[in-house]
Design an enzyme around this catalytic site. Sequence first.
Site, PDB file in Angstrom:
ATOM      1  N   GLU A   1      56.186   2.647  -2.626  1.00 51.55           N
ATOM      2  CA  GLU A   1      55.209   1.431  -3.326  1.00 51.55           C
ATOM      3  C   GLU A   1      55.213   1.544  -4.899  1.00 51.55           C
ATOM      4  OE1 GLU A   1      51.133   3.719  -2.000  1.00 51.55           O
ATOM      5  OE2 GLU A   1      51.216   1.631  -1.971  1.00 51.55           O
TER       6      GLU A   1
ATOM      7  N   TRP B   1      45.674 -12.358  -5.194  1.00 55.26           N
ATOM      8  CA  TRP B   1      46.826 -11.826  -4.701  1.00 55.26           C
ATOM      9  C   TRP B   1      47.189 -12.948  -3.743  1.00 55.26           C
ATOM     10  CZ3 TRP B   1      48.694 -10.978   0.348  1.00 55.26           C
ATOM     11  CH2 TRP B   1      49.574 -10.306   0.597  1.00 55.26           C
TER      12      TRP B   1
ATOM     13  N   ASN C   1      38.299 -15.477  -1.549  1.00 56.21           N
ATOM     14  CA  ASN C   1      39.058 -14.498  -1.029  1.00 56.21           C
ATOM     15  C   ASN C   1      39.193 -14.317   0.294  1.00 56.21           C
ATOM     16  OD1 ASN C   1      40.161 -11.826  -0.521  1.00 56.21           O
ATOM     17  ND2 ASN C   1      37.898 -10.728  -0.692  1.00 56.21           N
ATOM     18  N   GLY C   2      40.391 -14.542   0.920  1.00 54.19           N
ATOM     19  CA  GLY C   2      40.594 -14.599   2.125  1.00 54.19           C
ATOM     20  C   GLY C   2      41.521 -15.776   2.568  1.00 54.19           C
TER      21      GLY C   2
ATOM     22  N   LYS D   1      45.113  -3.471  -3.107  1.00 52.96           N
ATOM     23  CA  LYS D   1      44.240  -2.268  -2.456  1.00 52.96           C
ATOM     24  C   LYS D   1      43.900  -2.428  -1.199  1.00 52.96           C
ATOM     25  CE  LYS D   1      42.888   2.135  -3.505  1.00 52.96           C
ATOM     26  NZ  LYS D   1      43.612   3.097  -3.228  1.00 52.96           N
TER      27      LYS D   1
ATOM     28  N   LYS E   1      54.686   6.502  -1.021  1.00 53.49           N
ATOM     29  CA  LYS E   1      54.095   6.867  -2.473  1.00 53.49           C
ATOM     30  C   LYS E   1      55.400   6.337  -3.163  1.00 53.49           C
ATOM     31  CE  LYS E   1      50.733   6.800  -1.855  1.00 53.49           C
ATOM     32  NZ  LYS E   1      49.636   7.187  -0.792  1.00 53.49           N
TER      33      LYS E   1
ATOM     34  N   HIS F   1      69.780  12.686  14.984  1.00 52.63           N
ATOM     35  CA  HIS F   1      69.910  11.706  15.930  1.00 52.63           C
ATOM     36  C   HIS F   1      70.326  10.210  15.416  1.00 52.63           C
ATOM     37  CE1 HIS F   1      68.716  14.204  19.247  1.00 52.63           C
ATOM     38  NE2 HIS F   1      67.606  14.788  18.435  1.00 52.63           N
TER      39      HIS F   1
ATOM     40  N   ARG G   1      42.597  -5.446  -6.555  1.00 53.84           N
ATOM     41  CA  ARG G   1      42.470  -6.254  -5.367  1.00 53.84           C
ATOM     42  C   ARG G   1      43.402  -7.263  -5.186  1.00 53.84           C
ATOM     43  NH1 ARG G   1      38.226  -5.735  -2.233  1.00 53.84           N
ATOM     44  NH2 ARG G   1      38.508  -7.734  -1.162  1.00 53.84           N
TER      45      ARG G   1
ATOM     46  N   CYS H   1      42.663 -10.082  -3.324  1.00 52.57           N
ATOM     47  CA  CYS H   1      41.817 -10.936  -4.452  1.00 52.57           C
ATOM     48  C   CYS H   1      40.310 -10.388  -4.537  1.00 52.57           C
ATOM     49  CB  CYS H   1      41.522 -12.361  -3.884  1.00 52.57           C
ATOM     50  SG  CYS H   1      43.042 -13.289  -3.626  1.00 52.57           S
TER      51      CYS H   1
ATOM     52  N   GLU I   1      54.054  10.104   3.943  1.00 51.91           N
ATOM     53  CA  GLU I   1      53.183   9.800   3.130  1.00 51.91           C
ATOM     54  C   GLU I   1      53.911   9.995   1.531  1.00 51.91           C
ATOM     55  OE1 GLU I   1      50.401   8.383   2.816  1.00 51.91           O
ATOM     56  OE2 GLU I   1      49.614   8.799   0.903  1.00 51.91           O
TER      57      GLU I   1
END
Length: 610
Positions: A489, A74, A98-99, A605, A486, A505, A27, A2, A482
């Site tokens: 997401e 968000w 926000n939170g 983000k 990418k 394995h 955000r 947010c 990584e």
Amino acid sequence: MCGIVGYLGDKPCIPLIYDGLTKLEYRGYDSAGIAVAQEGRVALAKSEGKLERLKSHLKDLPASATMGIGHTRWATHGAPNTINSHPHSAGDFAIVHNGIIENYLELKEELEAEGIKFYTETDSEVAMQYLRAQYNKLGSLEEAIKKSVKVFRGSYAIGILDPKQNNFLYVIKHGSPVVIGIGDNECFFASDAPAIVAHTQKAIFLNDGEFARISKDNIKVWDFDGKASAFRIAELSWSSEAADKQGYRHFMLKEMHEQPVVIQKAIARLIDVHTGDFNEAALGIDQINLEGIKNINIIGCGSAYHAGQIAKYFLEPLLGLPVTVELASEFRYRDPYIRDTTLTLAISQSGETLDTLTAVKFCLENKSQVLALCNVEYSSIVRAATSTCYMHAGPEIGVASTKAFTLQVFCLYAVGLAIAKKIGRLKDNDLKAILNDLRVFPNMIEQALAGKEAIELVAQKFYETTNFLFVGRGLHAPVASEGALKLKEISYVFAEAYAGGELKHGPIALVDKKMAVLAIVPSDFYFEKMVSNVEEIKAREGRIVVVGDNASPRLRNLSEAFIHCPQIATPALQAILTTVPLQLFAYFMALKRGTDVDQPRNLAKSVTVE
Ligand code: M6R
């Protein structure tokens, strides 16, 4: 998660708040809204979906309003629809939040017993009604804030619009970031600096446990007990252009292309490539007492964690010390062995990731020195840590981390080299060879980026594939992680990473002609072993993409596609180089699949909730 923005000044506030929200959309982007004061009441415009959709509702607001608050969401509590979106208002009072207010159910019951009705499923509406109820009882907003913050549990940044007060906005900080921007006869608040840098470079960063009353020409800050707090006005270094796409189709594309320059700048800032001297202040190690350090503890989340995993490979031999790397989200909930002999490296682009911040606090409480590697100036982790190595990547807006990740790896390497030199473990000849590589390194990143057309063609071949394995060995095992992250997401393709040696394995059971495998095969110590892994995959009819520098007939025959990546002798730098084609591959896969590259679904983000 947010983004909140507030404005108070002489100009029409709606375009300014909207513009601020566009800079914070990374955000959260599932709904948005703006509230302004109109004749002592709150005028509201809200919309579910991207911020763009809010635009058509803004005409319902009084265009001449000069004071207001805005939010891009968000969702945590309640579906991402219009009713649950912020600002939350009871007509005479509005907030953006926000939170998370963890005890919102308890508070809701209390308020319902007093006859207050709720219209949303959110914790934020409860915060609004609680603040409002206290305000009505106590007759002073400052007293209401002091009362409420004693009761709220969780983390929050709350901006308050009270239409009865023409000259003031209020903002509260506890766990979620708040920056106040001081302009010329105007004032802003926001979750992050990109929302304000187009208007002012003068900023105040609130500390946890503080709230502020802002007016056009005056700021007052108090702690939660109501004691006036002193504050410092910081000068922001980010420019407004840095937060724009500058002609690129996506922020992610722009940020990938910034890598040669930001790495070049980092080299110039941190290492003298002619003398081999290190800038210990910029690396943050001048504030660290290395005497008695027996182990290194690295913490981070997501890409930052992968950067830490790569660093383990070069830091252990460089420093001759054991290095552990842990997800901050796991670390913080167990009882890790941390002592004053531990040096913690906390990695975070935003400097606000709650799990990493909490882990940092734990380390400090247990007497470990914490060196933060962060991008965002004055962020919470920076302020908590013993010392900081700033990445100076400029704003990273694309949700998928690219330039921040490669800079994290680079800064970790520079920190490692500088410490190794300081403790007498870096041989002159080794340093000389590294300095030689550093001189050509930014240019080699350019070369890796230049392969983008070829990579786009590979994505064209593979974009309908829904399962990918990424494999690599040594430093390239975490590079594979990584690359897989990418791809997941931004293109929503299932991708999992394994160290090459692990395939047999278990995961090799997944390989058939529908499984695509991206194998990282640079000409390094592991080359032959990786080629054997590729052979094993081929034998099971897997579809193979190889990323490497050695396009030998053998590898070409084994693979359906070969992505060329330049080669450099220094392994840490090679890991950065190899990451670039993986970023591009994910980008083009996402483009072909038609997903939202910069704002992928369900993500934000900056992860400031648990
Ligand atoms: O701001 P931070 O570096 O602390 O963020 C950590 C992760 O949330 C972040 O790296 C995330 O995994 C990115 N979306 C990866 O591209």
